[in-house]
Motif scaffolding. Structure first.
Motif, mmCIF file in Angstrom:
data_model
loop_
_atom_site.group_PDB
_atom_site.id
_atom_site.type_symbol
_atom_site.label_atom_id
_atom_site.label_comp_id
_atom_site.label_asym_id
_atom_site.label_seq_id
_atom_site.Cartn_x
_atom_site.Cartn_y
_atom_site.Cartn_z
ATOM 1 N N THR A 108 -3.437 8.605 -4.919
ATOM 2 C CA THR A 108 -2.738 9.774 -5.434
ATOM 3 C C THR A 108 -3.736 10.867 -5.787
ATOM 4 O OG1 THR A 108 -1.189 10.563 -7.112
ATOM 5 C CG2 THR A 108 -2.752 8.900 -7.798
ATOM 6 N N HIS A 109 -3.243 12.096 -5.750
ATOM 7 C CA HIS A 109 -4.082 13.174 -6.276
ATOM 8 C C HIS A 109 -3.479 13.644 -7.589
ATOM 9 C CE1 HIS A 109 -0.798 15.336 -4.368
ATOM 10 N NE2 HIS A 109 -1.088 16.323 -5.174
ATOM 11 N N MET A 124 -2.852 13.100 -11.387
ATOM 12 C CA MET A 124 -3.430 12.357 -12.511
ATOM 13 C C MET A 124 -2.376 11.647 -13.321
ATOM 14 S SD MET A 124 -5.366 15.666 -13.621
ATOM 15 C CE MET A 124 -3.819 16.434 -13.416
ATOM 16 N N LEU A 125 -1.240 12.336 -13.479
ATOM 17 C CA LEU A 125 -0.196 11.764 -14.305
ATOM 18 C C LEU A 125 0.328 10.480 -13.655
ATOM 19 C CD1 LEU A 125 1.119 12.496 -16.912
ATOM 20 C CD2 LEU A 125 2.953 13.609 -15.622
ATOM 21 N N GLU A 126 0.471 10.547 -12.345
ATOM 22 C CA GLU A 126 0.945 9.373 -11.607
ATOM 23 C C GLU A 126 -0.022 8.197 -11.790
ATOM 24 O OE1 GLU A 126 3.192 9.487 -7.778
ATOM 25 O OE2 GLU A 126 1.190 9.189 -6.959
ATOM 26 N N ALA A 127 -1.303 8.487 -11.653
ATOM 27 C CA ALA A 127 -2.304 7.437 -11.813
ATOM 28 C C ALA A 127 -2.246 6.872 -13.231
ATOM 29 C CB ALA A 127 -3.692 8.002 -11.520
ATOM 30 N N ASP A 128 -2.115 7.772 -14.184
ATOM 31 C CA ASP A 128 -2.098 7.380 -15.584
ATOM 32 C C ASP A 128 -0.879 6.499 -15.890
ATOM 33 O OD1 ASP A 128 -3.021 7.291 -18.111
ATOM 34 O OD2 ASP A 128 -2.850 9.433 -18.523
ATOM 35 N N ARG A 129 0.270 6.892 -15.356
ATOM 36 C CA ARG A 129 1.517 6.191 -15.659
ATOM 37 C C ARG A 129 1.620 4.840 -14.968
ATOM 38 N NH1 ARG A 129 5.431 9.902 -17.322
ATOM 39 N NH2 ARG A 129 4.381 11.077 -18.952
ATOM 40 N N LEU A 130 1.104 4.761 -13.729
ATOM 41 C CA LEU A 130 1.404 3.577 -12.930
ATOM 42 C C LEU A 130 0.288 2.539 -12.884
ATOM 43 C CD1 LEU A 130 3.222 5.074 -9.796
ATOM 44 C CD2 LEU A 130 4.236 3.942 -11.764
ATOM 45 N N CYS A 131 -0.956 2.968 -13.037
ATOM 46 C CA CYS A 131 -2.050 2.079 -12.649
ATOM 47 C C CYS A 131 -2.655 1.310 -13.807
ATOM 48 C CB CYS A 131 -3.160 2.880 -11.966
ATOM 49 S SG CYS A 131 -2.584 3.716 -10.503
ATOM 50 N N HIS A 132 -2.940 0.028 -13.571
ATOM 51 C CA HIS A 132 -3.735 -0.732 -14.526
ATOM 52 C C HIS A 132 -5.189 -0.303 -14.429
ATOM 53 C CE1 HIS A 132 -0.350 -3.662 -13.707
ATOM 54 N NE2 HIS A 132 -0.281 -3.455 -15.009
ATOM 55 N N ARG A 133 -5.637 -0.113 -13.206
ATOM 56 C CA ARG A 133 -7.005 0.356 -13.021
ATOM 57 C C ARG A 133 -7.047 1.463 -11.986
ATOM 58 N NH1 ARG A 133 -11.315 -2.950 -11.261
ATOM 59 N NH2 ARG A 133 -9.773 -4.208 -10.148
ATOM 60 N N PHE A 145 0.835 -1.196 0.000
ATOM 61 C CA PHE A 145 0.000 0.000 0.000
ATOM 62 C C PHE A 145 0.871 1.247 0.000
ATOM 63 C CE2 PHE A 145 -2.579 -3.353 1.603
ATOM 64 C CZ PHE A 145 -3.853 -3.077 1.144
ATOM 65 N N LEU A 146 0.690 2.078 -1.003
ATOM 66 C CA LEU A 146 1.477 3.307 -1.097
ATOM 67 C C LEU A 146 0.517 4.487 -1.028
ATOM 68 C CD1 LEU A 146 3.722 2.322 -4.170
ATOM 69 C CD2 LEU A 146 4.291 2.089 -1.756
ATOM 70 N N ASP A 147 0.615 5.263 0.039
ATOM 71 C CA ASP A 147 -0.262 6.421 0.163
ATOM 72 C C ASP A 147 0.465 7.642 -0.397
ATOM 73 O OD1 ASP A 147 -2.371 8.034 0.785
ATOM 74 O OD2 ASP A 147 -2.356 7.634 2.950
ATOM 75 N N GLU A 148 -0.001 8.134 -1.538
ATOM 76 C CA GLU A 148 0.625 9.280 -2.212
ATOM 77 C C GLU A 148 2.135 9.079 -2.365
ATOM 78 O OE1 GLU A 148 -1.162 12.065 -3.148
ATOM 79 O OE2 GLU A 148 -2.943 12.095 -1.860
ATOM 80 N N PRO A 149 2.550 8.081 -3.166
ATOM 81 C CA PRO A 149 3.970 7.729 -3.195
ATOM 82 C C PRO A 149 4.905 8.856 -3.609
ATOM 83 C CG PRO A 149 2.752 6.586 -4.920
ATOM 84 C CD PRO A 149 1.749 7.204 -4.004
ATOM 85 N N SER A 150 4.454 9.800 -4.421
ATOM 86 C CA SER A 150 5.428 10.800 -4.863
ATOM 87 C C SER A 150 5.101 12.190 -4.350
ATOM 88 C CB SER A 150 5.526 10.800 -6.391
ATOM 89 O OG SER A 150 4.333 11.295 -6.938
ATOM 90 N N ILE A 151 4.272 12.271 -3.320
ATOM 91 C CA ILE A 151 3.904 13.588 -2.820
ATOM 92 C C ILE A 151 5.129 14.293 -2.253
ATOM 93 C CG2 ILE A 151 3.319 12.979 -0.425
ATOM 94 C CD1 ILE A 151 0.828 14.776 -0.794
ATOM 95 N N GLY A 152 5.278 15.553 -2.629
ATOM 96 C CA GLY A 152 6.359 16.353 -2.078
ATOM 97 C C GLY A 152 7.727 16.078 -2.678
ATOM 98 N N LEU A 153 7.795 15.259 -3.715
ATOM 99 C CA LEU A 153 9.096 14.981 -4.316
ATOM 100 C C LEU A 153 9.313 15.883 -5.525
ATOM 101 C CD1 LEU A 153 9.169 11.077 -4.241
ATOM 102 C CD2 LEU A 153 9.973 12.706 -2.528
ATOM 103 N N ASP A 154 10.565 16.194 -5.808
ATOM 104 C CA ASP A 154 10.821 16.979 -7.007
ATOM 105 C C ASP A 154 10.665 16.075 -8.227
ATOM 106 O OD1 ASP A 154 13.397 15.754 -7.717
ATOM 107 O OD2 ASP A 154 14.088 16.707 -5.862
ATOM 108 N N PRO A 155 10.509 16.670 -9.420
ATOM 109 C CA PRO A 155 10.161 15.853 -10.593
ATOM 110 C C PRO A 155 11.108 14.698 -10.866
ATOM 111 C CG PRO A 155 9.916 18.172 -11.088
ATOM 112 C CD PRO A 155 10.531 18.104 -9.720
ATOM 113 N N ALA A 156 12.404 14.904 -10.659
ATOM 114 C CA ALA A 156 13.344 13.815 -10.952
ATOM 115 C C ALA A 156 13.152 12.660 -9.965
ATOM 116 C CB ALA A 156 14.779 14.325 -10.886
#
Ligand SMILES: Nc1ncnc2c1ncn2[C@@H]1O[C@H](COP(=O)(O)OP(=O)(O)O)[C@@H](O)[C@H]1O
Ligand SMILES: [Mg+2]
Lengths: 361, 273
Positions: free
Chosen positions: A210-211, A213-222, A175-186
């Motif tokens: 995640t909040h 959209m790009l993250e959801a789009d890139r990572l998720c099957h559903r 379970f990853l709650d907002e895995p990239s929140i607060g991280l810089d783009p790289a």
């Protein structure tokens, strides 16, 4: 909740169809009366990356906390691999890995120690601990920093360490709650790469919120889109976007028709429709010539050849064609009549992470 | 690496470790986490020892001349050594709730709660962690008291007994602090509440003067104060060597500790959410 089934050209879900996490009618009313989660149901399949997408305050974290037995739901049922989670709390905790939204590694310990403590709390056999810890660190690209105090780590490294920490018990669902929140783009890209690798190489089932959209789009099957405690729609990213409506093709035209021939009116095949048709150079238009915008019934790429033929038939010179597709933001817009306002939350979380590192030093 | 493990069903049927064993292991691991942190930042231990040293040296010297404040057979410095020792443990332990709220604000507490470790073991582990720091404080206060020649008795067995009391005191007040944390819920309020509670606990006790000099109502408060029992126990071990009250003192202190540990375990989830 709508289940979309337009199945054209959708990224295939993994073949395993056994249920990893099933949630039925989950409702959480906080003591202050707030209905943070309202009759939420979904079924995450084994081997899948499943995303809960929604704005700040939608109730995503509350869903995760309910599944992880960190908060007791007001009503509803939760099954981890068809075992009732509410009735077998310690046992299901044993097979889940959790990376909270906030920082969850201890800055005053080394990377190795952080993993060591958690491997012990998950009762990993003494003989296996060392190997598992080193493997997890290597997998997350942190083996060289193993003995450094975590407060010297960057935000992205901390996040990867948190994921490594959640791997020591070899969870069947992560379970990853907002895995990239607060991280810089790289750092964000780096975390994405590791999450995808985990799923593709190790077949780890991943549930993320995640909040972004790009993250959801890139990572998720559903994806299930959540707003104000409810799931408003779910499906694969492509299905969801296809459900928004038609895709767009923009056609840029050159000067006159080839060979000085008079060009005629463009007649589009059935299912296509001009959204905007350009009659000639006008004010505010660049030197690039005229531009038509066409709404396409199905997927835009597949409509391009027919459009080109229509323009050729009318002897109109086409200089370039571009396709634009709806984003998950448009999907969210369609179902909730608002856009995911993310900038503010992003900044807040980032400063929280920074101030943690400052205090930790 | 994760993946093909036969997951929950397997775990449910697998012969599980006995609950008691899991409880003890997990408590020790949570304490180990603290011990490792102390190892990386050991200078902090010395800094924290400054305050009790000052109490003993400055306050102790200042009041040593006042007559009749302490039983005449001991020097005042000897009389307050058990008090200062217990106080330094109280001061260390009472801030464990603040740490807990801080770990809640980060995701650390939730991550601990998401492990299969029995939840009370997290509370007990934290309380043991407070004991580790408490024992170190105790060592320094005792060493200082012996070094300046206050005249406390130096008997290894009794000193071991003192550390037993120190461990109880640290567990007692750190769990009290965790209970308070569940009421305060924010870091600032928790800091405030800790300050508010620490002084009545200290002054309404027999730590730096005999309770007989207090008005009656305050004597009642001191009698209900677990710190008094700790101080009394340490005093009997280091000064009087009259152990008639020791079993009672230890029993009361252990009772408070057990009660507060249980209460803290019950409210732990309240802190987390
Ligand atoms: N412990 C709590 N008590 C009361 N309300 C809460 C609590 N935790 C969260 N909430 C509220 O529940 C709603 C959903 O929160 P959360 O699940 O954190 O959303 P998200 O993770 O999608 O941002 C928010 O309005 C939040 O303020
Ligand atoms: Mg959240």
């Amino acid at each position: 909740m709508a289940e979309l089934t337009t199945g054209q050209g959708v990224a295939p879900s993994p073949p395993a169809l056994k249920s990893a996490v099933r949630v039925e009618g989950l409702t959480k009313v906080y003591p202050n009366g707030l209905r943070a989660v309202d009759s939420v149901s979904f079924d995450v399949k084994e081997g899948e990356v499943f995303g809960l997408l929604g704005p700040n305050g939608a109730g995503k974290t509350t869903v995760i906390k309910s599944i992880l037995t960190l908060t007791s739901p007001t009503s509803g049922r939760i099954f981890i691999r068809s075992v009732d989670a509410l009735a077998n709390q310690a046992a299901v905790r044993q097979v889940m890995g959790y990376v909270p939204q906030e920082v969850s590694v201890d800055g005053d310990l080394t990377a190795y120690e952080n993993l060591l403590i958690f491997s012990k709390l998950y009762y990993v056999d003494r003989a296996e601990r060392g190997t598992r810890i080193r493997e997890a660190l290597r997998y997350m690209g942190l083996d060289e920093r193993s003995d450094d105090l975590v407060k010297t780590f960057s935000g992205g490294m901390m996040r990867r360490l948190e994921i490594a920490q959640a791997l020591v018990n070899r969870p069947s669902v992560l379970f990853l709650d907002e895995p990239s929140i607060g991280l810089d783009p790289a750092a964000r890209l780096e975390v994405w790469r590791h999450v995808r690798k985990l799923n593709e190489e190790l077949r780890t089932t991943i549930f993320l919120t995640t909040h972004d959209m790009l993250e959801a789009d890139r990572l998720c099957h559903r994806i299930a889109i959540m707003n104000a405690g409810k799931i408003v729609v779910s499906g694969s990213p492509d299905e969801l976007k296809a459900g928004v409506g038609r895709e767009l093709v923009s056609v840029r035209m050159g000067g006159g028709g080839p060979g000085g021939l008079e060009s005629g009116p463009v007649v589009l095949p059935p299912g296509f429709e001009f959204m905007k048709q350009d009659d000639g150079p006008g004010p505010g238009r660049g030197a690039g010539g005229r531009e038509d915008v066409i709404l396409v019934g199905g997927r835009a790429e597949e409509g391009v050849p027919q459009i080109v033929r229509a323009y050729e038939a009318a002897r109109v010179d086409v200089s370039s064609i571009s396709v634009s597709r709806p984003t998950l933001d448009d999907v969210f817009l369609k179902y909730t009549a608002t856009r995911i306002g993310e900038a503010e939350e992003f900044r807040q979380a980032k400063s929280a992470r920074r101030s943690f590192r400052k205090h930790a030093r | 690496m994760p993946g093909e493990s036969n997951a929950v069903a397997g775990v449910l049927h697998e012969r599980q470790r006995p609950v008691l064993l899991r409880f003890v292991t997990s408590s020790l691991v949570v304490a180990e986490m603290e011990a490792r942190k102390i190892k990386h930042a050991s200078s902090e231990l010395w800094i924290r020892a400054i305050q009790p040293a000052l109490w003993l040296l400055v306050f102790g010297s200042a009041l040593a001349g006042v007559r009749d404040i302490a039983p005449s057979q001991f020097s005042y410095m000897a009389f307050i050594t058990p008090g200062i020792l217990s106080q330094s443990v109280l001061f260390i332990a009472i801030f464990y709730g603040v740490t807990l709220v801080w770990e809640r604000d980060l995701g650390l507490l939730n991550k601990l709660l998401a492990t299969p470790a029995p939840r009370p073991s997290i509370v007990v582990g934290k309380a043991l962690a407070a004991s580790i720091r408490g024992v170190f404080q105790g060592l320094l206060v005792l060493a200082l008291s012996i070094a300046i020649g206050t005249g406390i008795s130096v008997n290894l067995l009794y000193i071991l007994g003192v550390f037993g009391v120190v461990i109880l005191l640290a567990m007692c007040f750190s769990s009290l602090s965790m209970v308070i944390a569940s009421l305060a819920r924010t870091r600032d309020r928790m800091m405030g509440l800790s300050q508010v509670i620490i002084f009545p606990l200290f002054f309404a006790s027999n730590a730096i003067y005999p309770t007989q000099i207090m008005p009656e109502w305050l004597q009642l408060v001191a009698k209900a104060n677990p710190l008094s029992y700790g101080v009394q126990a340490v005093r009997s071990l280091l000064l009087t060597q009259n152990f008639t009250m020791l079993p009672t003192d230890l029993a009361v202190l252990a009772g408070y500790t057990l009660g507060l540990l249980s209460l803290a375990s019950l409210v732990l989830r309240r802190i987390a959410s």
